[in-house]
Design a protein around this motif. Structure first.
Motif, PDB file in Angstrom:
ATOM      1  N   CYS A  24      -3.387   5.573  -0.024  1.00  0.00           N
ATOM      2  CA  CYS A  24      -3.940   6.501   0.988  1.00  0.00           C
ATOM      3  C   CYS A  24      -3.315   7.820   0.886  1.00  0.00           C
ATOM      4  N   VAL A  25      -4.104   8.690   1.002  1.00  0.00           N
ATOM      5  CA  VAL A  25      -3.653  10.350   0.522  1.00  0.00           C
ATOM      6  C   VAL A  25      -3.921  11.222   1.942  1.00  0.00           C
ATOM      7  N   TYR A  26      -2.962  12.071   2.564  1.00  0.00           N
ATOM      8  CA  TYR A  26      -3.267  12.903   3.429  1.00  0.00           C
ATOM      9  C   TYR A  26      -2.616  14.119   2.956  1.00  0.00           C
ATOM     10  N   LEU A  27      -3.776  15.073   2.591  1.00  0.00           N
ATOM     11  CA  LEU A  27      -3.402  16.496   2.207  1.00  0.00           C
ATOM     12  C   LEU A  27      -3.243  17.398   3.477  1.00  0.00           C
ATOM     13  N   CYS A  28      -2.136  17.993   4.041  1.00  0.00           N
ATOM     14  CA  CYS A  28      -2.167  18.779   4.931  1.00  0.00           C
ATOM     15  C   CYS A  28      -2.198  20.188   4.774  1.00  0.00           C
ATOM     16  N   ALA A  29      -3.075  21.115   5.327  1.00  0.00           N
ATOM     17  CA  ALA A  29      -3.353  22.392   5.116  1.00  0.00           C
ATOM     18  C   ALA A  29      -3.813  23.296   6.562  1.00  0.00           C
ATOM     19  N   ALA A  30      -3.599  24.338   6.606  1.00  0.00           N
ATOM     20  CA  ALA A  30      -4.065  25.168   7.550  1.00  0.00           C
ATOM     21  C   ALA A  30      -5.546  25.182   7.656  1.00  0.00           C
ATOM     22  N   PRO A  31      -6.227  25.666   8.818  1.00  0.00           N
ATOM     23  CA  PRO A  31      -7.734  25.916   8.650  1.00  0.00           C
ATOM     24  C   PRO A  31      -8.188  26.983   7.858  1.00  0.00           C
ATOM     25  N   MET A  32      -7.553  27.958   7.760  1.00  0.00           N
ATOM     26  CA  MET A  32      -7.674  29.225   7.034  1.00  0.00           C
ATOM     27  C   MET A  32      -7.436  29.031   5.428  1.00  0.00           C
ATOM     28  N   GLU A  33      -6.879  27.851   5.082  1.00  0.00           N
ATOM     29  CA  GLU A  33      -6.481  27.383   3.755  1.00  0.00           C
ATOM     30  C   GLU A  33      -7.615  26.500   3.307  1.00  0.00           C
ATOM     31  N   LYS A  34      -8.699  26.050   3.874  1.00  0.00           N
ATOM     32  CA  LYS A  34      -9.412  25.090   3.304  1.00  0.00           C
ATOM     33  C   LYS A  34     -10.334  25.722   2.334  1.00  0.00           C
ATOM     34  N   TYR A  35     -10.460  25.081   1.369  1.00  0.00           N
ATOM     35  CA  TYR A  35     -10.838  25.785   0.147  1.00  0.00           C
ATOM     36  C   TYR A  35     -11.751  24.439  -0.767  1.00  0.00           C
ATOM     37  N   SER A  87       0.935  -1.027  -0.017  1.00  0.00           N
ATOM     38  CA  SER A  87       0.089  -0.085  -0.050  1.00  0.00           C
ATOM     39  C   SER A  87       0.792   1.285  -0.113  1.00  0.00           C
ATOM     40  N   VAL A  88       0.393   2.427  -0.683  1.00  0.00           N
ATOM     41  CA  VAL A  88       1.202   3.528  -0.868  1.00  0.00           C
ATOM     42  C   VAL A  88       0.477   4.686   0.054  1.00  0.00           C
ATOM     43  N   VAL A  89       1.301   5.093   0.931  1.00  0.00           N
ATOM     44  CA  VAL A  89       0.796   6.286   1.504  1.00  0.00           C
ATOM     45  C   VAL A  89       1.444   7.559   1.248  1.00  0.00           C
ATOM     46  N   VAL A  90       0.595   8.627   0.773  1.00  0.00           N
ATOM     47  CA  VAL A  90       1.380  10.161   0.341  1.00  0.00           C
ATOM     48  C   VAL A  90       0.681  11.002   1.222  1.00  0.00           C
ATOM     49  N   VAL A  91       1.850  11.651   1.871  1.00  0.00           N
ATOM     50  CA  VAL A  91       1.562  12.898   2.794  1.00  0.00           C
ATOM     51  C   VAL A  91       2.189  14.302   2.069  1.00  0.00           C
ATOM     52  N   THR A  92       1.276  14.929   1.860  1.00  0.00           N
ATOM     53  CA  THR A  92       1.774  16.094   0.978  1.00  0.00           C
ATOM     54  C   THR A  92       1.281  17.471   1.476  1.00  0.00           C
ATOM     55  N   PRO A  93       2.030  18.505   1.577  1.00  0.00           N
ATOM     56  CA  PRO A  93       1.285  20.025   2.025  1.00  0.00           C
ATOM     57  C   PRO A  93       0.522  20.464   0.739  1.00  0.00           C
ATOM     58  N   LEU A  94       0.785  20.106  -0.375  1.00  0.00           N
ATOM     59  CA  LEU A  94       0.155  20.842  -1.557  1.00  0.00           C
ATOM     60  C   LEU A  94      -0.273  19.929  -2.951  1.00  0.00           C
ATOM     61  N   MET A  95      -1.693  20.058  -3.124  1.00  0.00           N
ATOM     62  CA  MET A  95      -2.028  19.094  -4.081  1.00  0.00           C
ATOM     63  C   MET A  95      -2.050  19.965  -5.339  1.00  0.00           C
ATOM     64  N   THR A  96      -0.895  19.715  -6.050  1.00  0.00           N
ATOM     65  CA  THR A  96      -0.874  20.167  -7.639  1.00  0.00           C
ATOM     66  C   THR A  96      -1.694  19.416  -8.494  1.00  0.00           C
ATOM     67  N   ASP A  97      -2.052  19.948  -9.843  1.00  0.00           N
ATOM     68  CA  ASP A  97      -2.576  19.149 -10.704  1.00  0.00           C
ATOM     69  C   ASP A  97      -2.007  17.913 -11.352  1.00  0.00           C
ATOM     70  N   HIS A  98      -0.776  18.157 -11.396  1.00  0.00           N
ATOM     71  CA  HIS A  98       0.329  16.893 -11.920  1.00  0.00           C
ATOM     72  C   HIS A  98       0.188  16.062 -10.766  1.00  0.00           C
ATOM     73  N   LEU A  99       0.210  16.214  -9.577  1.00  0.00           N
ATOM     74  CA  LEU A  99       0.272  15.197  -8.434  1.00  0.00           C
ATOM     75  C   LEU A  99      -1.165  14.481  -8.456  1.00  0.00           C
ATOM     76  N   PHE A 100      -2.147  15.360  -8.467  1.00  0.00           N
ATOM     77  CA  PHE A 100      -3.621  14.835  -8.326  1.00  0.00           C
ATOM     78  C   PHE A 100      -3.707  13.804  -9.698  1.00  0.00           C
ATOM     79  N   GLY A 101      -3.036  14.518 -10.820  1.00  0.00           N
ATOM     80  CA  GLY A 101      -3.006  13.431 -11.863  1.00  0.00           C
ATOM     81  C   GLY A 101      -2.423  11.844 -11.723  1.00  0.00           C
TER      82      GLY A 101
END
Length: 402
Positions: free
Chosen positions: A357-368, A330-344
Motif C-alpha cells: 500500500c503506497v500513499y504519496l502525499c503532495a500539495a494540490p498545486m504539486e499535482k503533476y 502487508s507493507v504500507v509506505v507513506v512518502t512525501p516524494l516519489m523518486t525514481d529509486h523509490l519507485f523502482g
C-alpha cells in the motif's frame, strides 16, 4: 508620530542655532525645555518598558490537531503613572509558522489591569512556543518609542503548546491474510486450528460461532474466542522522513499530511485488532509495536514531534526492513516524494509478491502527470496506491485496490 518627532527636532534645532547666534536666554530656555521634554518621555518609556507586569496562560498545553484553545493575557500597571501605549507582539501556532506575529495594543491606567482572551487554532501537529515575543512602548506625546525582545527581560515566561496529530477515519482499507489453502484473501479472516486462548472484541465479519456468549454477557459487549496459532494479518508501516525539498508553510503542510496518513492507517488497523509495526529512521531506527487500540495514543505522541529532513533513502530502508518480514505482512509506505529509486524499489516489492500500500502525499498545486503515472503503474502491478492531496481524501480509499 513621525511628524511630531520631526517637529520637535526642528524646533529644538532652531532654538539651539538661535541661542548660539544671539545668546538670548529665551532661546536657551526653549532649547532646554525641548531637551527636558525628550528626557522625560525617554524616562517614562523606560519605566514602562521595565516596570510593567504581565501573565499569560493557556487553557491546555496539550491539544489535538484541529482543536481550539484559549490564550489569556493580563497586563498589570502597579506604577503611579499611566502606561499610555503598549504594543505586545505574540505568536500563535499559525503566526509562528508564517513568521508574522500578531499584536495587542493597550493603555493601562495606574493600579489597573488589561485582560484579553483569544481562541487560537491548532491546524498542524508539532511543538510551538507561543505567547509574547516583543514589547514596544510609546510616551503620551508619541516622541519616543522603545522596543525590547521579551527574551531579554527577566520576567519572560514562555508558553509551550504541543499539538498531536488526529487520525482520519479511513474508507474501505483492507489487508490480505493467508488462509489454510495458501491463497490470499482481502477479507480479515482467522484460522481456527488450535486450543482456545482468550477473547477479544467482536469485529464486523467475525462468524457467529466464534462469539463467546458467557463472556459477552459478563462484559456487556460482544467478545469472540481467540485461539492459539490462529493467523491474522499484520502490517509494517514505513514513514519516509527524508528531506523532500519543500520550504516554509508548504513543508509543514506536507509533513503534517504524511503524519496524519500514517497515523490514520495505524488507527484503522488497530481498532480492528490487526497488529502494526511502525518504523521510521530519524536518524536512528525507531520502531513501535502496537497490537491494540490503546496503543494509538503512544504512536500519536511520537508522531507529534517526528522530525523530517533526514538523509536515509527510503529504498534502502525498504531493503533493510523486508529482510525480517513474514510472508503474510502487508507493507504500507507513506512518502512525501516519489523518486525514481523509490519507485523502482516499490516495483521490485510487488514483483516479489509483497502486498503493498503506497500513499504519496503532495500539495494540490504539486499535482503533476509524473505522480499520477507512477501511482497508475503501481496499481497496474497489484499495489494499493493513492495520491493524497488533502487529508479529507483519506476518507475515500477507492482507486487503490487491485
Amino acid at each position: 508620530m513621525t511628524a511630531r518627532r520631526w517637529t520637535v527636532g526642528l524646533l529644538a534645532g532652531s532654538l539651539l542655532v538661535s541661542a548660539l547666534a544671539t545668546g538670548e536666554r529665551f532661546f536657551v530656555a526653549g532649547f532646554a525645555l525641548c531637551l527636558g521634554l525628550l528626557a522625560a518621555c525617554l524616562a517614562l518609556c523606560a519605566a514602562q518598558l521595565f516596570g510593567f507586569k504581565y501573565t499569560q496562560s493557556l487553557s491546555a498545553h496539550q491539544a489535538v490537531k484541529g482543536a481550539r484553545i484559549t490564550l489569556r493575557f493580563e497586563l498589570h500597571n502597579d506604577r503611579f503613572f499611566p502606561f499610555s501605549f503598549i504594543r505586545m507582539s505574540y505568536h500563535t501556532p499559525v503566526s509562528s509558522l508564517s513568521g508574522a506575529p500578531q499584536t495587542m495594543d493597550a493603555t493601562v491606567l495606574p493600579g489597573q489591569a488589561r485582560v484579553r482572551e483569544e481562541e487560537i487554532d491548532c491546524p498542524y501537529r508539532g511543538s510551538y512556543e507561543i505567547g509574547f515575543t516583543h514589547v514596544a512602548v510609546t510616551d503620551l506625546f508619541g516622541l519616543v518609542n522603545l522596543r525590547l525582545p521579551m527574551r531579554h527581560t527577566g520576567y519572560f515566561q514562555p508558553l509551550r503548546l504541543n499539538v498531536e496529530p488526529r487520525p482520519i477515519p479511513l474508507g474501505s482499507f483492507e489487508l490480505p491474510t493467508r488462509i489454510s489453502e495458501g491463497r490470499l484473501s482481502r477479507r480479515v479472516l482467522s484460522r481456527v486450528e488450535a486450543s482456545y486462548a482468550d477473547t477479544r472484541a467482536y469485529m464486523v465479519g467475525d462468524p457467529m460461532r466464534r462469539i463467546h456468549w458467557k463472556a459477552s454477557v459478563r462484559r456487556g459487549s460482544l467478545l469472540v474466542k481467540r485461539y492459539e496459532g490462529e493467523e491474522r494479518p499484520d502490517a509494517l508501516i514505513l514513514l519516509d522522513v527524508n528531506a523532500h525539498g519543500r520550504e516554509g508553510l508548504r513543508r509543514v503542510q506536507i509533513e503534517d499530511l504524511c503524519v496524519t496518513t500514517a497515523l490514520s492507517v495505524a488507527a484503522h488497523l488497530l481498532t480492528r485488532w490487526i497488529p502494526v509495526r511502525f518504523v521510521a529512521y530519524d536518524p536512528e531506527r525507531v520502531q513501535f509495536l502496537a497490537t491494540k487500540p490503546t496503543d494509538i495514543s503512544a504512536l500519536s505522541t511520537y508522531l507529534a514531534f517526528a522530525p523530517f529532513g533526514r538523509s536515509y533513502p527510503m529504498q534502502d530502508i525498504i531493503g533493510l526492513e523486508l529482510a525480517g518480514t513474514s510472508a503474510h505482512t502487508s507493507v504500507v509506505v507513506v512518502t512525501p516524494l516519489m523518486t525514481d529509486h523509490l519507485f523502482g524499489a516499490l516495483e521490485s516489492m510487488r514483483a516479489r509478491g509483497v502486498h503493498l500500500c503506497v500513499y504519496l502525499c503532495a500539495a494540490p498545486m504539486e499535482k503533476y502527470d509524473l505522480s499520477e503515472r507512477q501511482i497508475a503503474a503501481l496499481r497496474g502491478k497489484g499495489a494499493q496506491a493513492r495520491l493524497i492531496l488533502h487529508e479529507d481524501e483519506l476518507r475515500d480509499t477507492r482507486g487503490g485496490a487491485a
